[in-house]
Design a protein around this motif. Structure first.
Motif, PDB file in Angstrom:
ATOM      1  N   LEU A 500     -70.074  11.986   0.933  1.00  0.00           N
ATOM      2  CA  LEU A 500     -69.489  12.185  -0.158  1.00  0.00           C
ATOM      3  C   LEU A 500     -70.150  11.511  -1.488  1.00  0.00           C
ATOM      4  O   LEU A 500     -70.565  12.239  -2.362  1.00  0.00           O
ATOM      5  CB  LEU A 500     -67.857  11.591  -0.046  1.00  0.00           C
ATOM      6  N   ALA A 501     -70.509  10.215  -1.311  1.00  0.00           N
ATOM      7  CA  ALA A 501     -70.964   9.414  -2.345  1.00  0.00           C
ATOM      8  C   ALA A 501     -72.470  10.124  -2.720  1.00  0.00           C
ATOM      9  O   ALA A 501     -72.720  10.361  -3.875  1.00  0.00           O
ATOM     10  CB  ALA A 501     -71.214   8.008  -2.075  1.00  0.00           C
ATOM     11  N   ILE A 502     -73.193  10.502  -1.690  1.00  0.00           N
ATOM     12  CA  ILE A 502     -74.356  11.042  -1.701  1.00  0.00           C
ATOM     13  C   ILE A 502     -74.345  12.473  -2.634  1.00  0.00           C
ATOM     14  O   ILE A 502     -74.956  12.637  -3.663  1.00  0.00           O
ATOM     15  CB  ILE A 502     -75.414  11.333  -0.436  1.00  0.00           C
ATOM     16  N   ALA A 531     -70.524  19.810   5.901  1.00  0.00           N
ATOM     17  CA  ALA A 531     -69.391  19.418   6.398  1.00  0.00           C
ATOM     18  C   ALA A 531     -69.121  20.194   7.961  1.00  0.00           C
ATOM     19  O   ALA A 531     -68.741  19.319   8.821  1.00  0.00           O
ATOM     20  CB  ALA A 531     -68.237  19.948   5.516  1.00  0.00           C
ATOM     21  N   ASN A 532     -69.677  21.028   8.317  1.00  0.00           N
ATOM     22  CA  ASN A 532     -69.899  21.853   9.414  1.00  0.00           C
ATOM     23  C   ASN A 532     -70.610  20.819  10.433  1.00  0.00           C
ATOM     24  O   ASN A 532     -70.269  20.674  11.460  1.00  0.00           O
ATOM     25  CB  ASN A 532     -70.335  23.152   9.377  1.00  0.00           C
ATOM     26  N   SER A 533     -71.670  20.194   9.945  1.00  0.00           N
ATOM     27  CA  SER A 533     -72.732  19.687  10.984  1.00  0.00           C
ATOM     28  C   SER A 533     -71.829  18.113  11.036  1.00  0.00           C
ATOM     29  O   SER A 533     -72.063  17.659  12.248  1.00  0.00           O
ATOM     30  CB  SER A 533     -73.816  19.057   9.940  1.00  0.00           C
ATOM     31  N   LEU A 534     -71.138  17.737  10.109  1.00  0.00           N
ATOM     32  CA  LEU A 534     -70.255  16.221  10.449  1.00  0.00           C
ATOM     33  C   LEU A 534     -68.924  16.733  11.103  1.00  0.00           C
ATOM     34  O   LEU A 534     -68.471  15.790  11.558  1.00  0.00           O
ATOM     35  CB  LEU A 534     -70.158  15.685   9.372  1.00  0.00           C
ATOM     36  N   GLY A 535     -68.605  17.831  11.309  1.00  0.00           N
ATOM     37  CA  GLY A 535     -67.137  18.370  12.062  1.00  0.00           C
ATOM     38  C   GLY A 535     -66.188  17.757  11.176  1.00  0.00           C
ATOM     39  O   GLY A 535     -65.132  17.382  11.788  1.00  0.00           O
ATOM     40  N   ILE A 536     -66.419  17.845   9.857  1.00  0.00           N
ATOM     41  CA  ILE A 536     -65.073  17.526   9.031  1.00  0.00           C
ATOM     42  C   ILE A 536     -64.954  18.637   8.059  1.00  0.00           C
ATOM     43  O   ILE A 536     -65.505  19.782   7.972  1.00  0.00           O
ATOM     44  CB  ILE A 536     -65.546  16.346   8.111  1.00  0.00           C
ATOM     45  N   SER A 537     -63.667  18.534   7.274  1.00  0.00           N
ATOM     46  CA  SER A 537     -63.220  19.283   6.543  1.00  0.00           C
ATOM     47  C   SER A 537     -64.162  19.529   5.266  1.00  0.00           C
ATOM     48  O   SER A 537     -64.707  18.455   4.755  1.00  0.00           O
ATOM     49  CB  SER A 537     -61.998  19.084   5.706  1.00  0.00           C
ATOM     50  N   ALA A 538     -64.356  20.802   4.703  1.00  0.00           N
ATOM     51  CA  ALA A 538     -65.425  20.832   3.646  1.00  0.00           C
ATOM     52  C   ALA A 538     -64.882  20.489   2.198  1.00  0.00           C
ATOM     53  O   ALA A 538     -65.451  20.376   1.383  1.00  0.00           O
ATOM     54  CB  ALA A 538     -65.914  22.418   3.468  1.00  0.00           C
ATOM     55  N   ASP A 539     -63.388  20.276   2.325  1.00  0.00           N
ATOM     56  CA  ASP A 539     -62.781  20.050   0.891  1.00  0.00           C
ATOM     57  C   ASP A 539     -63.192  18.827  -0.022  1.00  0.00           C
ATOM     58  O   ASP A 539     -63.393  18.797  -1.043  1.00  0.00           O
ATOM     59  CB  ASP A 539     -61.036  20.018   1.089  1.00  0.00           C
ATOM     60  N   PRO A 540     -63.340  17.626   0.777  1.00  0.00           N
ATOM     61  CA  PRO A 540     -63.773  16.580   0.251  1.00  0.00           C
ATOM     62  C   PRO A 540     -65.203  16.765  -0.623  1.00  0.00           C
ATOM     63  O   PRO A 540     -65.441  16.284  -1.749  1.00  0.00           O
ATOM     64  CB  PRO A 540     -63.799  15.281   1.206  1.00  0.00           C
ATOM     65  N   LEU A 541     -66.193  17.354   0.255  1.00  0.00           N
ATOM     66  CA  LEU A 541     -67.518  17.405  -0.267  1.00  0.00           C
ATOM     67  C   LEU A 541     -67.547  18.467  -1.462  1.00  0.00           C
ATOM     68  O   LEU A 541     -68.215  18.286  -2.280  1.00  0.00           O
ATOM     69  CB  LEU A 541     -68.460  17.988   0.681  1.00  0.00           C
ATOM     70  N   LEU A 542     -66.885  19.606  -1.417  1.00  0.00           N
ATOM     71  CA  LEU A 542     -66.504  20.615  -2.372  1.00  0.00           C
ATOM     72  C   LEU A 542     -66.154  19.900  -3.646  1.00  0.00           C
ATOM     73  O   LEU A 542     -66.337  20.068  -4.658  1.00  0.00           O
ATOM     74  CB  LEU A 542     -65.759  21.786  -1.942  1.00  0.00           C
ATOM     75  N   MET A 543     -64.961  19.184  -3.492  1.00  0.00           N
ATOM     76  CA  MET A 543     -64.498  18.304  -4.522  1.00  0.00           C
ATOM     77  C   MET A 543     -65.546  17.500  -5.214  1.00  0.00           C
ATOM     78  O   MET A 543     -65.334  17.136  -6.488  1.00  0.00           O
ATOM     79  CB  MET A 543     -63.149  17.693  -4.139  1.00  0.00           C
ATOM     80  N   GLY A 544     -66.394  16.680  -4.346  1.00  0.00           N
ATOM     81  CA  GLY A 544     -67.440  16.009  -4.936  1.00  0.00           C
ATOM     82  C   GLY A 544     -68.300  16.797  -5.608  1.00  0.00           C
ATOM     83  O   GLY A 544     -68.835  16.375  -6.841  1.00  0.00           O
ATOM     84  N   VAL A 545     -68.655  18.083  -5.204  1.00  0.00           N
ATOM     85  CA  VAL A 545     -69.497  18.638  -6.236  1.00  0.00           C
ATOM     86  C   VAL A 545     -68.592  19.323  -7.239  1.00  0.00           C
ATOM     87  O   VAL A 545     -69.384  19.251  -8.505  1.00  0.00           O
ATOM     88  CB  VAL A 545     -69.761  20.156  -5.038  1.00  0.00           C
ATOM     89  N   ALA A 546     -67.517  19.674  -7.321  1.00  0.00           N
ATOM     90  CA  ALA A 546     -66.891  19.784  -8.617  1.00  0.00           C
ATOM     91  C   ALA A 546     -66.785  18.662  -9.555  1.00  0.00           C
ATOM     92  O   ALA A 546     -67.284  18.970 -10.973  1.00  0.00           O
ATOM     93  CB  ALA A 546     -65.408  20.156  -8.284  1.00  0.00           C
ATOM     94  N   ILE A 595     -60.888  10.850  -3.801  1.00  0.00           N
ATOM     95  CA  ILE A 595     -61.087  12.385  -3.078  1.00  0.00           C
ATOM     96  C   ILE A 595     -60.495  12.386  -1.723  1.00  0.00           C
ATOM     97  O   ILE A 595     -59.708  12.976  -1.569  1.00  0.00           O
ATOM     98  CB  ILE A 595     -62.588  12.715  -3.316  1.00  0.00           C
ATOM     99  N   PRO A 596     -60.908  11.269  -0.920  1.00  0.00           N
ATOM    100  CA  PRO A 596     -60.418  11.325   0.590  1.00  0.00           C
ATOM    101  C   PRO A 596     -58.764  10.827   0.585  1.00  0.00           C
ATOM    102  O   PRO A 596     -58.206  11.583   1.598  1.00  0.00           O
ATOM    103  CB  PRO A 596     -61.129  10.138   1.250  1.00  0.00           C
ATOM    104  N   LEU A 597     -58.257  10.241  -0.247  1.00  0.00           N
ATOM    105  CA  LEU A 597     -56.860  10.340  -0.312  1.00  0.00           C
ATOM    106  C   LEU A 597     -56.148  11.438  -0.770  1.00  0.00           C
ATOM    107  O   LEU A 597     -55.188  11.645   0.086  1.00  0.00           O
ATOM    108  CB  LEU A 597     -56.640   9.102  -1.558  1.00  0.00           C
ATOM    109  N   VAL A 598     -56.589  12.365  -1.491  1.00  0.00           N
ATOM    110  CA  VAL A 598     -55.858  13.629  -1.656  1.00  0.00           C
ATOM    111  C   VAL A 598     -56.426  14.664  -0.884  1.00  0.00           C
ATOM    112  O   VAL A 598     -55.860  15.438  -0.381  1.00  0.00           O
ATOM    113  CB  VAL A 598     -56.537  13.972  -3.282  1.00  0.00           C
ATOM    114  N   TRP A 599     -57.968  14.662  -0.377  1.00  0.00           N
ATOM    115  CA  TRP A 599     -58.297  15.647   0.556  1.00  0.00           C
ATOM    116  C   TRP A 599     -58.870  15.101   1.557  1.00  0.00           C
ATOM    117  O   TRP A 599     -60.395  14.659   1.760  1.00  0.00           O
ATOM    118  CB  TRP A 599     -59.400  16.512  -0.247  1.00  0.00           C
ATOM    119  N   PRO A 600     -58.221  14.683   2.818  1.00  0.00           N
ATOM    120  CA  PRO A 600     -58.761  13.783   3.677  1.00  0.00           C
ATOM    121  C   PRO A 600     -59.794  14.590   4.660  1.00  0.00           C
ATOM    122  O   PRO A 600     -60.017  15.821   4.428  1.00  0.00           O
ATOM    123  CB  PRO A 600     -57.522  13.729   4.788  1.00  0.00           C
TER     124      PRO A 600
END
Length: 601
Positions: A500-502, A531-546, A595-600
């Motif tokens: 996420l930070a990156i 997100a697909n590669s890490l097997g996690i939800s895309a929401d936190p990374l998309l929010m990071g992009v936003a 971000i992870p608190l709102v979008w795990p």
């Protein structure tokens, strides 16, 4: 790497390079990227232009129109007059101004919010005897921060919401960005208020009365009875030294001499190109008995002379001089006074142009204007006002108070409120809800139907419509997955928070040089693949992009607001990072844990 991936990455690198280079407009580069993808078979030619019907594109256009309705009805003026204290100290006034800028930007175009508040900011700086840049940069950054708090606050949020739909989830809702956005924006505003003025470079001394622009370049003609006839340039320069002005060129027989001989004697009808502060112009003209180039005699039967006669029929006190800044969406960009026949069509003189850090080789009337240029214009107040409205200019000198039409202002606020509520409660998709709002604005004539399309920033619309299929090609070719894997190998696989930070930092970095909507369109497919590669939800990374795409504080070209204040604050290209870098550090420090608190994950 497949052949399609290699071709796409080459197109992507070329596109980003052209964005940074800045010679071509962003919309032109985006269309070129789309056509290149079509030519190489990366985008289906039958669906190449489907991006222009994308909900994000429609929503952006509608929000721009509704923003214009809030401006022209006087609704925002009324809010500003009530919200900003007139007799408070600099801290409280700046706090009210930047907070209002952030709140307005959450629901209207960021540039529109800044344009409405800039004259207030400059007057405030003059009142408290500080450089305008000390107020303008916090205001610009505050309005940018406010945009990240709602779906419609900034185009990157709409782009991110559209890409979330492609993951199989519903698009982000109207206030899905609010918990993270408000927390980050509030932290940023507190930082701006506590340290902002201290970190903004001091430019042009402490007095804001003359607006801290660069000195103007003005053309003055030597008439037959001028005392300057027969004087050498060296003698002229000695006279000008007394008022901190200088000769930077001489035009004789339509030929410009950049470094004329100081011993050259002036002749009748020579034109001196003088660099001077606007306050000194009158004294220079009087001292040397010069005439502004626009004041040279004309054929009495020419259209220009007829326009002069029309102006002269008005009382002398109705001819004013106004400073106006060219907004990024102005149709003057890339055109000159001669191109639009400024004197003939509008009966307005362009007396001088201030452009930060540059000295043009062009004649004043043929100088091609850029966003952020400050123009010194002379004409009747009504003509100047109409010209500013038609060509997207912001008057910076003391402007007349616009008395809001209470009925229209309430209707504009009501329409915007209903559209936001309809989208927030899921009654209609955002694009449909705001399209209804535009229809209501037209039906109630808050904006005349003939002017409705003037409210749309068409280069932004073309940029978005062209890049959405390009971003889709990034996913279909597997290029997004390839870039995502590279980022993971680089260090993003160590933890989800690190990824996420990156993403946040990389998006911020790109957004400093590339249009924020384009940045979001490029980074969203990569975020989804990661997100697909890490097997996690895309929401936190998309929010990071936003968040990252909305935080363009490092350069004057990263966001249109920063471009507008470049000349007004007397800033240089490298001045922004001194406040922008620590502000981005605050954004990262707050957003990464929030971000992870709102979008795990």
């Amino acid at each position: 790497m497949t052949q399609d991936q290699g071709i796409f990455l080459a197109i992507l690198v070329a596109t980003v390079t052209l964005f940074i280079w800045g010679r071509w407009r962003h919309d032109m580069v985006a269309v070129a990227a789309l056509l290149a993808c079509v030519a190489f078979g990366l985008v289906d030619r039958d669906t190449a232009f489907e991006g222009f019907g994308h909900p994000a594109v429609v929503t952006v256009a509608c929000v721009l129109i509704l923003s214009r309705a809030l401006q022209t009805s006087g609704a925002v003026d009324a809010i500003a007059q009530r919200f900003i204290p007139s007799d408070a100290g600099i801290f409280l006034t700046l706090a009210a101004l930047t907070t209002l800028g952030a709140v307005l930007s959450a629901f209207m175009n960021n540039v529109g919010a800044l344009a409405l508040l800039m004259p207030i900011a400059i007057q405030m700086a003059a009142k408290h005897d500080i450089a305008p840049g000390k107020v303008l940069m916090p205001l610009s950054f505050g309005s940018i921060l406010g945009g990240m708090t709602t779906l419609i606050g900034t185009p990157p949020n709409l782009i991110v919401a559209g890409f979330r739909r492609e993951t199989g989830e519903s698009a982000f809702s109207m206030f899905a960005f609010t918990p993270v956005g408000v927390t980050v924006a509030a932290s940023g505003l507190i930082f701006l208020l506590l340290l902002g003025r201290q970190l903004v470079p001091q430019r042009g001394g402490g007095n804001a009365e003359g607006f801290e622009t660069d000195a103007y370049l003005t053309e003055a003609r030597v008439p037959s009875k001028s005392k300057a006839v027969g004087m050498t340039l060296k003698q002229i320069e000695k006279e000008l030294d007394e008022v901190d002005a200088m000769v930077v060129g001489l035009i004789r027989n339509e030929v410009r001499m950049r470094t004329p001989d100081p011993w050259r004697k002036l002749r009748i009808d020579d034109i001196l190109v003088i660099e001077a502060e606007p306050e000194a112009l009158a004294g220079i003209l009087s001292m040397l008995e010069l005439k502004l180039e626009e004041d040279k005699p004309r054929d009495p039967d020419s259209p220009e002379a007829q326009a002069d006669k029309e102006d002269e029929e008005q009382r002398d006190d109705e001819i004013t001089i106004s400073e106006m800044v060219v907004l990024p969406n102005s149709s003057l960009i890339g055109r000159s006074a001669a191109d639009i026949h400024l004197r003939t069509r509008f009966a307005i003189n362009m007396l001088a142009v201030s452009r930060q850090g540059q000295r043009s080789r062009a004649r004043l009337r043929t100088l091609r204007l850029q966003a952020g240029d400050v123009l010194l214009l002379q004409g009747a107040p009504q003509r100047l006002s109409e010209f500013a409205a038609q060509f997207a200019l912001v008057p910076l000198a003391e402007r007349s108070v616009r008395i809001p039409d209470t009925r229209q202002a309430l209707m504009a606020l009501g329409i915007m409120g209903v559209a936001i509520a309809a989208a927030a409660f899921g009654l209609f998709p955002a694009a449909i809800a705001f399209a209804f709002g535009v229809l209501a604005v037209m039906a109630l004539r808050i904006i005349p139907a003939r002017n409705i399309y003037n409210a749309v920033d068409w280069p932004v619309i073309v940029l978005l419509g062209a890049l959405i299929p390009v971003a889709g090609a990034m996913a279909t070719t597997g290029a997004a997955e390839l870039v995502a894997q590279t980022l993971l190998d680089w260090g993003g696989s160590s933890s989800n928070v690190a990824a996420l930070a990156i993403f946040l930092v990389i998006t911020m970095t790109i957004s400093a040089f590339v249009n924020n909507a384009a940045t979001a369109a490029v980074m969203c497919p990569i975020a989804i693949s990661t997100a697909n590669s890490l097997g996690i939800s895309a929401d936190p990374l998309l929010m990071g992009v936003a968040v990252g795409a909305s935080c363009a504080f490092m350069t004057p070209i990263g966001h249109q607001n920063n471009t507008i204040i470049l000349g007004l604050g007397g800033f240089r290209f490298g001045d922004y990072w001194q406040l922008g870098l620590p502000l981005q550090a605050v954004v990262v420090a707050v957003a990464v844990p929030m971000i992870p608190l709102v979008w795990p994950f």
